[in-house]
Design a protein around this motif. Structure first.
Motif, PDB file in Angstrom:
ATOM      1  N   GLU A   1       0.783  -1.226   0.000  1.00 52.36           N
ATOM      2  CA  GLU A   1       0.000   0.000   0.000  1.00 52.36           C
ATOM      3  C   GLU A   1       0.822   1.286   0.000  1.00 52.36           C
ATOM      4  O   GLU A   1       0.574   2.190  -0.792  1.00 52.36           O
ATOM      5  N   SER A   2       1.831   1.374   0.889  1.00 45.57           N
ATOM      6  CA  SER A   2       2.513   2.659   1.014  1.00 45.57           C
ATOM      7  C   SER A   2       3.350   2.953  -0.244  1.00 45.57           C
ATOM      8  O   SER A   2       3.419   4.091  -0.689  1.00 45.57           O
ATOM      9  N   LEU A   3       3.966   1.918  -0.811  1.00 44.20           N
ATOM     10  CA  LEU A   3       4.725   2.130  -2.051  1.00 44.20           C
ATOM     11  C   LEU A   3       3.780   2.487  -3.201  1.00 44.20           C
ATOM     12  O   LEU A   3       4.060   3.377  -4.008  1.00 44.20           O
TER      13      LEU A   3
ATOM     14  N   HIS B   1       0.960   4.022  -2.982  1.00 47.05           N
ATOM     15  CA  HIS B   1       0.558   5.405  -2.744  1.00 47.05           C
ATOM     16  C   HIS B   1       1.605   6.377  -3.262  1.00 47.05           C
ATOM     17  O   HIS B   1       1.291   7.352  -3.932  1.00 47.05           O
ATOM     18  N   ARG B   2       2.845   6.112  -2.896  1.00 42.33           N
ATOM     19  CA  ARG B   2       3.950   6.972  -3.281  1.00 42.33           C
ATOM     20  C   ARG B   2       4.056   7.042  -4.808  1.00 42.33           C
ATOM     21  O   ARG B   2       4.154   8.117  -5.391  1.00 42.33           O
ATOM     22  N   LEU B   3       4.012   5.847  -5.433  1.00 44.02           N
ATOM     23  CA  LEU B   3       4.132   5.791  -6.888  1.00 44.02           C
ATOM     24  C   LEU B   3       2.982   6.533  -7.554  1.00 44.02           C
ATOM     25  O   LEU B   3       3.185   7.286  -8.507  1.00 44.02           O
TER      26      LEU B   3
ATOM     27  N   ALA C   1       1.178   8.968  -6.324  1.00 45.28           N
ATOM     28  CA  ALA C   1       1.276  10.421  -6.112  1.00 45.28           C
ATOM     29  C   ALA C   1       2.294  11.045  -7.066  1.00 45.28           C
ATOM     30  O   ALA C   1       2.185  12.210  -7.425  1.00 45.28           O
ATOM     31  N   LEU C   2       3.294  10.257  -7.476  1.00 44.67           N
ATOM     32  CA  LEU C   2       4.285  10.780  -8.415  1.00 44.67           C
ATOM     33  C   LEU C   2       3.841  10.581  -9.862  1.00 44.67           C
ATOM     34  O   LEU C   2       4.566  10.929 -10.784  1.00 44.67           O
TER      35      LEU C   2
ATOM     36  N   ARG D   1       0.544   5.520 -12.981  1.00 43.76           N
ATOM     37  CA  ARG D   1      -0.803   4.969 -13.017  1.00 43.76           C
ATOM     38  C   ARG D   1      -0.919   4.063 -14.233  1.00 43.76           C
ATOM     39  O   ARG D   1      -0.260   4.290 -15.254  1.00 43.76           O
TER      40      ARG D   1
ATOM     41  N   LEU E   1      14.280   6.243  -9.446  1.00 48.58           N
ATOM     42  CA  LEU E   1      13.959   5.160  -8.526  1.00 48.58           C
ATOM     43  C   LEU E   1      14.889   3.987  -8.764  1.00 48.58           C
ATOM     44  O   LEU E   1      15.480   3.860  -9.831  1.00 48.58           O
TER      45      LEU E   1
ATOM     46  N   GLU F   1      12.598  -1.049  -6.866  1.00 49.75           N
ATOM     47  CA  GLU F   1      11.252  -0.461  -6.845  1.00 49.75           C
ATOM     48  C   GLU F   1      10.620  -0.560  -8.244  1.00 49.75           C
ATOM     49  O   GLU F   1       9.426  -0.804  -8.378  1.00 49.75           O
TER      50      GLU F   1
END
Lengths: 596, 75
Positions: free
Chosen positions: B22-24, B26-28, B30-31, B34, B62, B66
């Motif tokens: 989830e947190s990764l 989210h980060r991806l 936001a940058l 998609r 990155l 990742e």
């Protein structure tokens, strides 16, 4: 008083805008619900005084980094009247998500689209009028860098503030924050209808520079060469300025202060001239170099080159359990360790943050730089001076790398490394001057707090009890020096230097001020006195110790605050003191054994 | 479909899936990462360093580890 919060993504020019609106009146302060300090400023808006608060830059209102939590906690604990959301026009197609998240909170918002100048160059057209209608909130295009569009943005903000009856309700924001919704679809719809972006956006200038500076093999050597040239520039320009200022300060003493105090009692004359004035004048002579240093650092920081350094260094840093951002923090630490340690907030993994925080205090900050410039000028020829200073910078990196390698197994982490690479930007003279002024203010602030108190204390210690000769073994300072003798003699540090080191624990700015007071001299006289008393091996050992042991009380307090662990703070102190002693011992005894 | 980490430098591709916790994720996102978005790798740092990826108007760096969570289809 009306309260306005300024919010945006990182790299949107938020601090540029904040500085432009607030001038130089910003102050840091505490806010309910959050543990970190935020910058705020009182500004005149529409005939009223309003408070403008600079919130940290975030990517996502629902994210997991500490900055993102800070923003959430601020919004859910502090009522406010207006939110200014700042987005980067050139990246609007992805940044709009943050605005839509905020809009769901139902708070009054002005959307400010920054970097209008860059967007124009990139061929991006934003129909602000229709976008404003679709969003049902004011949209204003500005360039914070050049001030374009700013008056309009402020008038709009003032207008909303005057209409606004009640502040926001933190409780209802808290409830709304918990609802994630169809933001993505709404965003794509808005972008498709109101924004035109060329298929492949190419910032040719940035690409061309990157092709050289991010070169596979030449990138890193070029980075270090660039840093070396900047340092050369600082000292070539700063040296004569420093000499000039020292001359003026000496003149003030001999032609103004000495006649003024000629009739006052001996002790008062001693305290004022040999104590406070000598101490402060010695430190103040370094102001030009420090100002230049920060001007250059802020230019590099704002240019986007540091993110490139992170890209180039990441592979090497990964071997030490750190990442490219850690390297950037180390470089920022060359200015001052405190903001560098606070900068670790962008990391989400606690082990990674702690490891980076353990490493940063070895970064040769500007305060230690003063001590080194002084000692090097006193004991080394102009031919050797650059090599000695360079070796101290190398040592700074070596101790950082050693610390990371030794502790990386204690602080294992799997923090993802994802970073935005901003285009190259060149700060305007206004930005540079404003930044320089803030550093001078910061220096004067420290000077008034630490240095004056420190030099008075050193003067008292070296002049009492009054029945013995000043600065002799019989004084309190002498007794402290004797007490620490068994530890400091093996590393070649004499009693006078020992006192300076003890005070250096509070702030490194005090070290040379303290030396001035201990010897009762300033400028060239002080340098030749010290040169007559110790040799270059002792001086080098003293500088190594100064470089490696705990930087200052502010850094320690920051480590404590950021790590929220007293044990970690003590670990950092113990490790740096121990390492400092070992390195100095090995150097001093080794050099002596080799016959130097 | 292949991981982004294996995409050749300079080759255009479209994101087909993001397989991250989830947190990764989210980060991806936001940058700008998609599904359906085109991207390309501008360059790779030496010593197996990070990738510089161009996504629309944004450049992101990155690590390959990742990037392997992002699946793409070359075009």
């Amino acid at each position: 008083m009306k309260r306005i919060a300024l919010l945006g993504m990182p790299n949107t020019g938020k601090s540029t805008l904040f500085n432009r609106i607030s001038g130089a009146s910003a102050r840091v302060g505490n806010w309910p619900g959050i543990t970190v300090d935020l910058l705020s400023a009182k500004i005149l808006l529409g005939g009223h005084i309003a408070e403008l608060i600079d919130l940290p830059g975030i990517y996502d209102l629902h994210g997991f980094s500490e900055d993102e939590q800070v923003v959430r906690h601020f919004l859910t604990n502090n009522p406010f009247d207006l939110l200014i959301v700042l987005l980067n026009s050139t990246q609007i197609e992805r940044q709009l998500s943050l605005l839509l998240q905020l809009k769901k909170l139902g708070v009054p918002i002005v959307l400010v689209l920054n970097m209008a100048d860059e967007a124009r160059r990139a061929g991006i057209t934003i129909d602000t009028e229709n976008l404003a209608a679709a969003l049902a909130l004011p949209v204003i295009s500005i360039s914070a860098k050049y001030g374009e569009g700013l008056p309009k943005a402020l008038t709009t903000a003032a207008h909303i503030l005057n209409e606004q009856k009640a502040t926001t309700n933190p409780k209802s924001i808290n409830l709304l924050l918990q609802e994630e919704s169809l933001i993505e679809r709404e965003m794509e719809d808005l972008i498709q209808k109101h924004v035109q972006i060329p298929a492949t956006l190419t910032d040719y200038t940035t690409d061309k520079i990157d092709r050289i500076l991010l070169h596979k093999w030449l990138g890193l050597p070029m980075f270090f060469a660039a840093m070396f040239l900047l340092f050369q520039f600082i000292f070539t320009v700063g040296g004569p300025l420093q000499d000039g200022l020292a001359w003026v300060l000496d003149l003030v003493r001999s032609s103004m202060l000495e006649p003024l105090f000629s009739t006052s009692p001996e002790w008062l004359k001693g305290l004022m001239l040999d104590g406070i004035y000598n101490g402060i004048a010695t430190v103040a002579a370094f102001v030009p170099i420090i100002v230049l240093f920060f001007l250059v650092m802020s230019m590099v920081e704002d240019s986007g080159y540091l993110s490139r350094a992170a890209f180039l260094m990441d592979a090497l840093m990964a071997k030490m359990g750190l990442d490219g951002r850690g390297f950037v923090m180390m470089l920022m630490g060359f200015g001052c360790n405190v903001p560098a340690i606070m900068g670790t907030r962008i990391m989400r993994s606690r082990p990674m943050r702690l490891l980076t925080m353990l490493v940063i205090p070895f970064s040769l900050c500007s305060a230690r730089l003063q001590v080194f410039i002084f000692m090097i000028a006193a004991l080394f020829s102009t031919k050797h001076a650059p090599i000695v200073l360079f070796s101290l910078y190398v040592m700074s990196f070596l101790t950082m790398f050693l610390t990371a390698v030794l502790f990386q197994n204690q602080y294992k982490n799997s923090e993802p490394f994802i970073l935005e690479l901003p285009p190259y930007r060149f700060p305007t003279p206004r930005q540079i001057v404003l930044r320089g002024w803030q550093e001078v203010k910061h220096f004067l602030n420290r000077a008034s707090k630490f240095i004056i108190l420190g030099v008075i204390l050193v003067w008292l210690l070296t002049n009492f009890p009054s029945n013995v000769a000043p600065a002799s073994v019989g004084t309190y300072a002498g007794q402290i020096g004797v007490f620490f003798g068994p530890i400091l003699d093996p590393i070649g540090i004499n009693h006078e230097l020992a006192i300076a080191l003890i005070f250096g624990f509070v702030a490194k700015e005090i070290v040379i001020g303290a030396l001035a007071v201990i010897y009762g001299m300033q400028g060239d006289a002080l340098m030749s006195q010290i040169a007559g008393q110790i040799d270059w091996v002792q001086a080098m050992s003293f500088m190594l110790f100064t470089l490696i042991y705990t930087p200052c009380l502010s850094t320690i307090a920051t480590i404590r605050n950021e790590s929220k662990s007293t044990a970690f703070m003590w670990l950092s102190i113990a490790w740096s003191l121990g390492l400092a002693w070992i390195v100095s011992f090995v150097f001093y005894q080794g050099a002596r054994a080799l016959g130097y | 479909m292949q991981p982004l980490s294996q995409l050749a430098t300079g080759q255009q591709a479209v994101i087909s899936a993001i397989e991250a916790e989830e947190s990764l994720f989210h980060r991806l996102s936001a940058l700008g990462f998609r599904v359906g978005k085109p991207l390309s790798i501008m360059r790779r740092a030496s010593f197996n360093g990070p990738l510089q990826v161009r996504l629309g108007t944004t450049d992101v760096i990155l690590r390959a580890s990742e990037a392997s969570h992002i699946k793409i289809n070359p075009i």
